[in-house]
Design an enzyme around this catalytic site. Structure first.
Site, PDB file in Angstrom:
ATOM      1  N   GLN A   1       7.994 -19.159   9.706  1.00 38.99           N
ATOM      2  CA  GLN A   1       8.619 -20.193  10.797  1.00 38.99           C
ATOM      3  C   GLN A   1       7.547 -21.374  10.746  1.00 38.99           C
ATOM      4  O   GLN A   1       6.494 -20.929  11.315  1.00 38.99           O
ATOM      5  CB  GLN A   1       9.312 -19.699  11.898  1.00 38.99           C
TER       6      GLN A   1
ATOM      7  N   TYR B   1      17.348 -11.014   4.871  1.00 41.18           N
ATOM      8  CA  TYR B   1      16.461 -12.095   4.509  1.00 41.18           C
ATOM      9  C   TYR B   1      15.135 -11.791   5.400  1.00 41.18           C
ATOM     10  O   TYR B   1      14.822 -12.690   6.284  1.00 41.18           O
ATOM     11  CB  TYR B   1      16.971 -13.262   4.467  1.00 41.18           C
TER      12      TYR B   1
ATOM     13  N   GLU C   1      14.603  -7.858   1.775  1.00 36.14           N
ATOM     14  CA  GLU C   1      13.913  -9.032   1.475  1.00 36.14           C
ATOM     15  C   GLU C   1      13.631  -8.936  -0.074  1.00 36.14           C
ATOM     16  O   GLU C   1      13.278  -8.134  -0.552  1.00 36.14           O
ATOM     17  CB  GLU C   1      12.335  -9.296   2.086  1.00 36.14           C
TER      18      GLU C   1
ATOM     19  N   ASP D   1      18.794 -14.154   8.431  1.00 34.52           N
ATOM     20  CA  ASP D   1      18.089 -15.531   8.451  1.00 34.52           C
ATOM     21  C   ASP D   1      18.046 -16.067   7.135  1.00 34.52           C
ATOM     22  O   ASP D   1      16.782 -16.164   6.429  1.00 34.52           O
ATOM     23  CB  ASP D   1      16.505 -15.153   9.040  1.00 34.52           C
TER      24      ASP D   1
ATOM     25  N   CYS E   1      18.712 -22.304   9.223  1.00 35.34           N
ATOM     26  CA  CYS E   1      17.937 -23.617   9.323  1.00 35.34           C
ATOM     27  C   CYS E   1      18.685 -24.818   8.547  1.00 35.34           C
ATOM     28  O   CYS E   1      18.319 -25.872   8.114  1.00 35.34           O
ATOM     29  CB  CYS E   1      16.592 -23.305   8.273  1.00 35.34           C
TER      30      CYS E   1
END
Ligand SMILES: C[S@@+](CC[C@H](N)C(=O)[O-])C[C@H]1O[C@@H](n2cnc3c(N)ncnc32)[C@H](O)[C@@H]1O
Length: 440
Positions: free
Chosen positions: A272, A301, A325, A368, A395
């Protein structure tokens, strides 16, 4: 909406590609809506309510039938109340991109971002949550919105000049003070350095623990051609070619501390960006996920395991967490970062493929995804597989809104939705939606 464009003889205005526009409400992508002779024009570099001279980005002859045009504000004829001197002189029209709201007061940026977010949710048809309650909140202790960026990709031109690209150009422009970057990145003074031949980009990282990191990226870049300047102090340095990552100093990784836990992250891997983001999002996931003790959780994710660590504490030693992932290196680092937590396992896979292949369900999920969002198939799979709660960290509010609308139709409701200004002076918004079964 009124427009001053009528005052300009339209042939002349279009011939010059200059329009006088009065700018109205915000639109997606950091632009604002104006109208010229009834046509919508999305204007960049303006602020709400102001009148600007704007340069049209399309050929009006070629785009005569287009529903909308795009333009950039060159001169402010009448400033809006939200306009302030830009925090970054080199940003904006004909300058560097990535700070398209640097000329708008920070509280106004957050008000505008809230309007954008609410409008996206409304348009997507999200109906289970009171949309007007969604207000973009500042990150804790972020009064100015400066020095927050801990991951910066610089561009390099053929002469080795280091800068950033403009809004819609490949030209590499000088970054000047670069006030959004974290101090240890600014201290590298990359904008004053000449990169060796073959360098195409530079990734600079300011981690929360340990030294800064510089990775020079170039398909055929020769690691032996790199002379590390004094201004880089004790920063770790690596070269990433098309074939490999060669660490010149350090291990090609950076260290990030969140609470008591240390995460090792690839020097060009995802973490992040805002210096408060990992801590803040961890807190939000901690309070909203509510994974049952002894239960099961998926961290989709999962990156290098940030939210898996939260889920692992909640389920305890008798529970289970899977971090899924797609990036092999990140997944491998997640396994190492969480190796003290026996209840966590990792899977290197495409998330949708992995979830599709599961038999049986799971108690809670945190996901995410990247900006493209989770997508309809994954939301449909999760609607069936998850027994209790889904925490969706996003995001990109447009894809979040789209995905929430999908899962609402499959019997789920949004019980909480918070938005955060983790990208000050840009139009980007981070948000976290919490979902439960509607009948529950
Ligand atoms: C926004 S990051 C979140 C990472 C992590 N949750 C964190 O906060 O550090 C998104 C992650 O999803 C991974 N990713 C992107 N598309 C994927 C896919 N289709 N399947 C699996 N992982 C994917 C990326 O490699 C990246 O690590």
């Amino acid at each position: 909406m009124s427009t001053d464009a009528e005052r300009v003889p339209s042939e002349t205005a279009l011939g010059d590609r200059l329009l006088t526009l009065t700018v109205g409400p915000p639109a997606a992508g950091g632009t604002f809506v104006a109208r010229h002779e009834g046509r919508v024009v999305f204007v960049r570099g303006a602020a709400p309510g102001e009148t600007v001279t704007a340069r049209l980005l399309e050929d009006p002859q070629e785009k005569a039938e287009a529903r909308f045009w795009r333009a950039e504000a060159l001169d402010v004829l009448e400033a809006g109340v939200d306009r302030v001197p830009s925090v970054w002189e080199q940003a904006g029209v004909d300058g560097v991109g990535g700070a398209e709201w640097a000329h708008i007061a920070l509280p106004a940026q957050r008000r505008i971002a809230s309007e954008v977010m609410q409008e996206l949710l409304r348009r997507a048809g999200v109906s289970s949550f009171p949309i007007e309650q969604v207000q973009v909140e500042p990150a804790p202790h972020d009064a100015e919105g400066l020095h927050w960026r801990t991951r910066v990709r610089y561009a390099v031109d053929a002469e080795g000049n280091v800068g950033m690209r403009g809004w819609r150009s490949h030209a590499v422009r000088p970054v000047g003070e670069d006030p959004l970057s974290a101090q240890s990145i600014r201290d590298l003074r990359l904008g004053e350095w000449t990169a060796p031949e073959g360098t195409e980009a530079i990734d600079a990282v300011a981690p929360s623990a340990g030294p800064a990191s510089v990775v020079l990226i170039g398909r055929d870049l020769d690691p032996d051609s790199v002379e590390i300047p004094e201004s880089w102090g004790d920063a770790d340095v690596a070269v990433r070619t098309a074939r490999e990552l060669v660490a010149l100093r350090g291990e090609g990784t950076v260290h990030e501390r969140v609470g008591e836990r240390m995460f090792v992250v690839g020097a060009t891997g995802f973490w992040q960006s805002h210096r408060r983001a990992a801590e803040l999002l961890t807190e939000v996931v901690e309070t909203t996920l509510r994974a049952p003790r002894g239960g099961s959780a998926w961290d989709l994710y999962g990156g290098v395991g940030l939210f898996s660590a939260v889920a692992a504490v909640q389920v305890g030693r008798d529970g289970s967490v899977v971090s899924v992932e797609g990036n092999r290196r990140a997944s491998h680092l997640a396994a190492e970062n969480l190796e003290d937590l026996g209840q966590v396992s990792t899977a290197t896979a495409d998330v949708t493929d992995w979830v599709r292949a599961r038999r049986g369900g799971v108690d809670v999920v945190v996901l995410d995804p990247p900006r493209s969002g989770a997508g309809a198939e994954l939301m449909g799979l999760l609607a069936k597989a998850v027994r209790q709660r889904i925490v969706y960290v996003s995001c990109e509010p447009s894809t979040l809104a789209r995905d929430l609308a999908v899962i609402e139709k499959k019997g789920w409701k949004v019980v909480d939705l918070r938005a955060f200004d983790l990208f000050p002076h840009t139009h980007h918004i981070e948000s976290v939606a919490v979902l439960e079964r509607a009948e529950g």
